[in-house]
Design an enzyme around this catalytic site. Structure first.
Site, mmCIF file in Angstrom:
data_model
loop_
_atom_site.group_PDB
_atom_site.id
_atom_site.type_symbol
_atom_site.label_atom_id
_atom_site.label_comp_id
_atom_site.label_asym_id
_atom_site.label_seq_id
_atom_site.Cartn_x
_atom_site.Cartn_y
_atom_site.Cartn_z
ATOM 1 N N LYS A 51 -8.442 5.515 6.428
ATOM 2 C CA LYS A 51 -7.748 4.274 6.787
ATOM 3 C C LYS A 51 -7.959 3.918 8.248
ATOM 4 C CE LYS A 51 -6.655 4.321 2.666
ATOM 5 N NZ LYS A 51 -7.531 5.473 2.436
ATOM 6 N N THR A 267 -17.860 10.684 -7.280
ATOM 7 C CA THR A 267 -17.727 10.663 -8.745
ATOM 8 C C THR A 267 -16.425 11.310 -9.212
ATOM 9 O OG1 THR A 267 -19.115 12.646 -8.756
ATOM 10 C CG2 THR A 267 -20.184 10.560 -9.232
ATOM 11 N N HIS A 441 9.316 -18.047 4.385
ATOM 12 C CA HIS A 441 8.112 -18.877 4.532
ATOM 13 C C HIS A 441 7.750 -18.976 6.006
ATOM 14 C CE1 HIS A 441 5.270 -22.165 3.915
ATOM 15 N NE2 HIS A 441 5.859 -22.785 4.947
#
Length: 462
Positions: A51, A267, A441
């Site tokens: 990260k 994998t 908002h």
């Protein structure tokens, strides 16, 4: 010989969380770890360092693609790979030292060395044997390779080697289009590497909702990553400086080769129980190499428990953490519980991808009647302002009751937005409950509300 209520073998996210919770519940606890630092694969060579590199390279992408659009003009940053590696290592150090501090704070003993279970109620670390009323196996997992592919951590690397390459390669082949491959592929793609992903299946991220998977692949391809699907890798040959991957196409059995500076094998992973002595003790191991447990994470030997990647289920750090807390509570006489139906998964590319619960494919397979509420980030004001309008929120709800069954998000901050839906699902909420909840908002989270509205009479901004 020291004696404990609980000895946890392994200090990854499952192990250290289990140990700390045991101590908090008044149990005398020790944790066995053979690494020089605590935190297991996740903190040392997995979740945390990856990260850090994803964050650093995303900032580079923003500088190259979007800064000038916002009036931030100047010379594009150059990449100092050595300094980026130093930043990554510092991030690891802060996190692993943090776990060491938490152990001291909660009076958890760190038994340094590799642990084994010579007999019931005993754990051997080095030359010392310790007694324990309860033993928790939290030994995690290791990279699983393919036949004909030998990982040398130089030219052919696992995720561990990919985190610490000596230089940024010009060409990289990624074998496997799962979470690790796509995240690390994204890192190097942003750094200018030509990245080609070989995947045996006909789509990427096979457990993901099909619609999300297809859109995700398109976005990654738009960013510069190439994909070869339906490719069965036959082997990898190496010279001093190059690697050659040979593969067959499933559709026509045609043979192909690709050259690269580095090959990343991603994998999957397999449980790591080597040297534990589990089979000698009589602990049952499944055909997949997992420690067999019951619904309470008890093994087939009384007083021995197992959690995380060592047992069945998705190999996710937070799943291991939940199991660690549940086992600690069970040992303490409480009702330890994990809701496996509400465990989110996240891919930390850009855009991020997050999911929880059922997919459309799983609902169709089970014959359950459902409805879909979807909202594109293109209709979200904050996303448009931040050049992050790719993707959408998709909520799946029961057709009759409106109860939320699953959700899938591809877009900005998807890994954080998914938790609003996780909490809703824990409380058995309906899509309408989300739709009637006031959202600030302008925020990305408004897209979640709009998707919930789309399960009913329809979204406002679409």
């Amino acid at each position: 010989m020291s004696s404990y209520d609980v000895i946890v073998i392994g200090s990854g996210p499952g192990g250290y969380v289990c140990a700390i919770r045991c101590a908090q519940l008044g149990l005398k606890t020790a944790c066995v770890e053979g690494r020089e630092t605590l935190g297991g694969t996740c903190l040392n060579v997995g979740c945390i360092p990856s990260k850090a590199l994803l964050h650093a390279t995303h900032q580079l992408h923003e500088a190259e693609e979007n800064f000038a659009k916002m009036g931030l003009k100047g010379k594009t940053p150059s990449v100092d790979w050595e300094q980026m590696q130093s930043y990554k290592e510092d991030t690891i150090g802060q996190n692993t030292k943090g776990i060491e501090f938490l152990f001291k704070k909660n009076k958890v003993d760190w038994l340094k060395g590799w642990g084994s279970i010579p007999e019931k109620g005993k754990v051997k670390v080095g030359d010392e044997v310790h007694e324990a009323k309860n033993i928790v196996i939290a030994t995690g997992s290791e990279t699983a390779s393919l036949p004909g592919v030998e990982i040398d951590e130089k030219l052919v690397v696992s995720s561990t080697g990919a985190l610490s390459l000596p230089k940024v390669p010009k060409k990289m082949i990624v074998i496997g289009a799962g979470v690790i491959g796509l995240e690390m592929g994204s890192v190097y793609n942003r750094l200018g590497t030509e990245v080609t992903v070989l995947e045996y299946l006909d789509g990427i991220t096979p457990t993901m909702d099909g619609e999300v998977s297809k859109n995700f692949q398109k976005l990654l391809k738009k960013q510069g990553m190439d994909f070869v699907l339906g490719a069965a890798v036959q082997g990898v040959e190496t010279t001093k400086t190059k690697a050659k991957v040979s593969y067959k196409m499933k559709k026509d059995d045609s043979e192909h080769t690709l050259d690269a500076d580095v090959v990343l094998v991603s994998t999957g992973r397999k449980p790591f129980t080597d040297g534990l002595g589990a089979t000698d003790l009589g602990i049952e191991i499944t055909d997949k190499g997992q420690v067999k447990t019951d619904a309470h994470r008890k093994t087939t030997i009384d007083g021995i428990w197992a959690i995380g990647d060592a047992i069945e289920g998705p190999m996710l750090a937070h799943k291991a953490e939940d199991e660690g807390m549940a086992v600690a509570e069970s040992i303490a006489g409480q009702a330890g519980h994990v809701n496996y139906g509400v465990i989110p998964s996240v891919i930390y590319t850009h855009p991020e991808v997050a999911a929880v619960g059922e997919t459309e494919e799983s609902l169709k397979s089970s014959g359950r009647a459902y409805k879909v509420g979807k909202f594109a980030f293109m209709g979200n004001g904050r996303a448009k302002a931040n050049f992050a309008a790719d993707g959408f929120v998709k909520i799946l709800a029961d057709k009759e009751t409106d109860r939320i069954l699953g959700a899938h998000i591809i877009g900005p901050m998807a890994g954080d937005l998914i938790h609003e839906i996780c909490v809703a699902m824990e409380f058995g909420a309906a899509a309408e409950d989300l739709a009637r909840t006031c959202h600030a908002h302008p925020t990305y989270s408004e897209a979640v509300r709009e998707a919930a509205l789309a399960c009913g009479d329809g979204p406002i901004h679409s």
